[in-house]
Design a protein around this motif. Sequence first.
Motif, PDB file in Angstrom:
ATOM      1  N   LYS A  37       0.832  -1.204   0.000  1.00  0.00           N
ATOM      2  CA  LYS A  37       0.000   0.000   0.000  1.00  0.00           C
ATOM      3  C   LYS A  37       0.865   1.252   0.000  1.00  0.00           C
ATOM      4  CE  LYS A  37      -3.989   2.184   2.158  1.00  0.00           C
ATOM      5  NZ  LYS A  37      -3.938   3.217   1.184  1.00  0.00           N
ATOM      6  N   ILE A  38       1.951   1.238   0.765  1.00  0.00           N
ATOM      7  CA  ILE A  38       2.869   2.384   0.775  1.00  0.00           C
ATOM      8  C   ILE A  38       3.434   2.596  -0.622  1.00  0.00           C
ATOM      9  CG2 ILE A  38       5.133   3.188   1.597  1.00  0.00           C
ATOM     10  CD1 ILE A  38       4.479   1.882   4.285  1.00  0.00           C
ATOM     11  N   LEU A  39       3.861   1.515  -1.268  1.00  0.00           N
ATOM     12  CA  LEU A  39       4.465   1.625  -2.589  1.00  0.00           C
ATOM     13  C   LEU A  39       3.447   2.083  -3.629  1.00  0.00           C
ATOM     14  CD1 LEU A  39       6.720  -1.576  -2.483  1.00  0.00           C
ATOM     15  CD2 LEU A  39       7.253   0.746  -1.727  1.00  0.00           C
ATOM     16  N   VAL A  40       2.228   1.580  -3.535  1.00  0.00           N
ATOM     17  CA  VAL A  40       1.156   1.995  -4.455  1.00  0.00           C
ATOM     18  C   VAL A  40       0.836   3.470  -4.246  1.00  0.00           C
ATOM     19  CG1 VAL A  40      -1.311   1.734  -4.956  1.00  0.00           C
ATOM     20  CG2 VAL A  40       0.123  -0.291  -4.717  1.00  0.00           C
ATOM     21  N   ASP A  41       0.692   3.865  -2.977  1.00  0.00           N
ATOM     22  CA  ASP A  41       0.362   5.259  -2.671  1.00  0.00           C
ATOM     23  C   ASP A  41       1.418   6.230  -3.173  1.00  0.00           C
ATOM     24  OD1 ASP A  41      -1.970   4.412  -1.466  1.00  0.00           O
ATOM     25  OD2 ASP A  41      -1.250   4.695   0.592  1.00  0.00           O
ATOM     26  N   LYS A  42       2.659   5.771  -3.229  1.00  0.00           N
ATOM     27  CA  LYS A  42       3.753   6.611  -3.723  1.00  0.00           C
ATOM     28  C   LYS A  42       3.864   6.575  -5.253  1.00  0.00           C
ATOM     29  CE  LYS A  42       5.374   8.047   0.223  1.00  0.00           C
ATOM     30  NZ  LYS A  42       5.436   9.441   0.602  1.00  0.00           N
ATOM     31  N   ALA A  69      10.941   5.157  -0.851  1.00  0.00           N
ATOM     32  CA  ALA A  69       9.955   5.499  -1.883  1.00  0.00           C
ATOM     33  C   ALA A  69      10.162   6.935  -2.354  1.00  0.00           C
ATOM     34  CB  ALA A  69       8.544   5.299  -1.360  1.00  0.00           C
ATOM     35  N   ALA A  70      10.438   7.842  -1.422  1.00  0.00           N
ATOM     36  CA  ALA A  70      10.702   9.233  -1.787  1.00  0.00           C
ATOM     37  C   ALA A  70      11.965   9.340  -2.640  1.00  0.00           C
ATOM     38  CB  ALA A  70      10.827  10.093  -0.532  1.00  0.00           C
ATOM     39  N   THR A  71      12.969   8.544  -2.288  1.00  0.00           N
ATOM     40  CA  THR A  71      14.212   8.520  -3.066  1.00  0.00           C
ATOM     41  C   THR A  71      13.949   7.996  -4.482  1.00  0.00           C
ATOM     42  OG1 THR A  71      15.526   8.185  -1.072  1.00  0.00           O
ATOM     43  CG2 THR A  71      16.557   7.555  -3.163  1.00  0.00           C
ATOM     44  N   LEU A  72      13.159   6.937  -4.575  1.00  0.00           N
ATOM     45  CA  LEU A  72      12.832   6.379  -5.883  1.00  0.00           C
ATOM     46  C   LEU A  72      12.060   7.376  -6.734  1.00  0.00           C
ATOM     47  CD1 LEU A  72      13.335   3.573  -4.243  1.00  0.00           C
ATOM     48  CD2 LEU A  72      12.049   2.645  -6.124  1.00  0.00           C
ATOM     49  N   GLU A  73      11.142   8.091  -6.122  1.00  0.00           N
ATOM     50  CA  GLU A  73      10.380   9.100  -6.859  1.00  0.00           C
ATOM     51  C   GLU A  73      11.300  10.189  -7.400  1.00  0.00           C
ATOM     52  OE1 GLU A  73       6.073   9.923  -5.114  1.00  0.00           O
ATOM     53  OE2 GLU A  73       7.604   9.942  -3.535  1.00  0.00           O
ATOM     54  N   LYS A  74      12.204  10.653  -6.544  1.00  0.00           N
ATOM     55  CA  LYS A  74      13.057  11.787  -6.894  1.00  0.00           C
ATOM     56  C   LYS A  74      14.165  11.431  -7.884  1.00  0.00           C
ATOM     57  CE  LYS A  74      15.603  15.551  -4.730  1.00  0.00           C
ATOM     58  NZ  LYS A  74      15.959  16.195  -3.467  1.00  0.00           N
ATOM     59  N   TYR A  75      14.823  10.296  -7.675  1.00  0.00           N
ATOM     60  CA  TYR A  75      16.020   9.984  -8.453  1.00  0.00           C
ATOM     61  C   TYR A  75      15.851   8.872  -9.487  1.00  0.00           C
ATOM     62  CZ  TYR A  75      18.269  12.846  -4.926  1.00  0.00           C
ATOM     63  OH  TYR A  75      18.610  13.885  -4.093  1.00  0.00           O
ATOM     64  N   PHE A  76      14.794   8.085  -9.377  1.00  0.00           N
ATOM     65  CA  PHE A  76      14.628   6.935 -10.260  1.00  0.00           C
ATOM     66  C   PHE A  76      13.297   6.955 -11.004  1.00  0.00           C
ATOM     67  CE2 PHE A  76      17.599   5.762  -6.947  1.00  0.00           C
ATOM     68  CZ  PHE A  76      18.630   5.184  -7.658  1.00  0.00           C
ATOM     69  N   ASN A  77      12.642   8.113 -11.021  1.00  0.00           N
ATOM     70  CA  ASN A  77      11.353   8.261 -11.704  1.00  0.00           C
ATOM     71  C   ASN A  77      10.347   7.200 -11.241  1.00  0.00           C
ATOM     72  OD1 ASN A  77       9.674   9.679 -13.439  1.00  0.00           O
ATOM     73  ND2 ASN A  77      10.145   8.335 -15.167  1.00  0.00           N
ATOM     74  N   GLY A  78      10.442   6.803  -9.978  1.00  0.00           N
ATOM     75  CA  GLY A  78       9.512   5.845  -9.400  1.00  0.00           C
ATOM     76  C   GLY A  78       9.764   4.398  -9.777  1.00  0.00           C
ATOM     77  N   SER A  79      10.883   4.119 -10.445  1.00  0.00           N
ATOM     78  CA  SER A  79      11.166   2.768 -10.932  1.00  0.00           C
ATOM     79  C   SER A  79      11.923   1.935  -9.887  1.00  0.00           C
ATOM     80  CB  SER A  79      11.995   2.825 -12.218  1.00  0.00           C
ATOM     81  OG  SER A  79      12.414   1.534 -12.594  1.00  0.00           O
ATOM     82  N   VAL A  80      11.249   0.923  -9.374  1.00  0.00           N
ATOM     83  CA  VAL A  80      11.873   0.017  -8.410  1.00  0.00           C
ATOM     84  C   VAL A  80      12.997  -0.767  -9.080  1.00  0.00           C
ATOM     85  CG1 VAL A  80      11.479  -1.950  -6.871  1.00  0.00           C
ATOM     86  CG2 VAL A  80       9.770  -0.127  -7.016  1.00  0.00           C
ATOM     87  N   SER A  81      12.796  -1.184 -10.325  1.00  0.00           N
ATOM     88  CA  SER A  81      13.817  -1.993 -11.013  1.00  0.00           C
ATOM     89  C   SER A  81      15.112  -1.214 -11.224  1.00  0.00           C
ATOM     90  CB  SER A  81      13.290  -2.533 -12.340  1.00  0.00           C
ATOM     91  OG  SER A  81      12.981  -1.486 -13.220  1.00  0.00           O
ATOM     92  N   LYS A  82      15.037   0.068 -11.552  1.00  0.00           N
ATOM     93  CA  LYS A  82      16.258   0.874 -11.708  1.00  0.00           C
ATOM     94  C   LYS A  82      17.002   0.968 -10.378  1.00  0.00           C
ATOM     95  CE  LYS A  82      14.681   3.824 -15.466  1.00  0.00           C
ATOM     96  NZ  LYS A  82      14.291   5.196 -15.841  1.00  0.00           N
ATOM     97  N   PHE A  83      16.248   1.178  -9.330  1.00  0.00           N
ATOM     98  CA  PHE A  83      16.843   1.271  -7.995  1.00  0.00           C
ATOM     99  C   PHE A  83      17.518  -0.037  -7.603  1.00  0.00           C
ATOM    100  CE2 PHE A  83      16.295   0.614  -3.384  1.00  0.00           C
ATOM    101  CZ  PHE A  83      17.067   1.659  -2.906  1.00  0.00           C
TER     102      PHE A  83
END
Length: 93
Positions: A37-42, A69-83
């Motif tokens: 839910k946290i990941l979806v909400d972000k 999640a905030a880091t992924l949004e800011k630096y990875f365009n929300g992509s978990v796989s890139k992170f």
Amino acid sequence: MLLSSWEKFLQLELLEQKNNTTTSLTLKGLSTEEADKILVDKGLSGNTEEWQNLITRYRGNPLALNLVAATLEKYFNGSVSKFLSLNEVFPSQ
């Protein structure tokens, strides 16, 4: 007094043995559904395996998941796989 720690202090164990006024609790991370839910909400993108990897890496800790999640949004365009492809650039502890 409330203490939060990854490890139990020896002094705390001794206090627990001496009297009944001291106790410790082991907290577990969020369930997969709660962490999802946290990941979806972000608004993060990734498949189920990648999300599970992220949740496991951060032990379901809600604060850690929100921070990453905030880091992924800011630096990875929300992509978990890139992170995750960077492996341990952002350590989990």
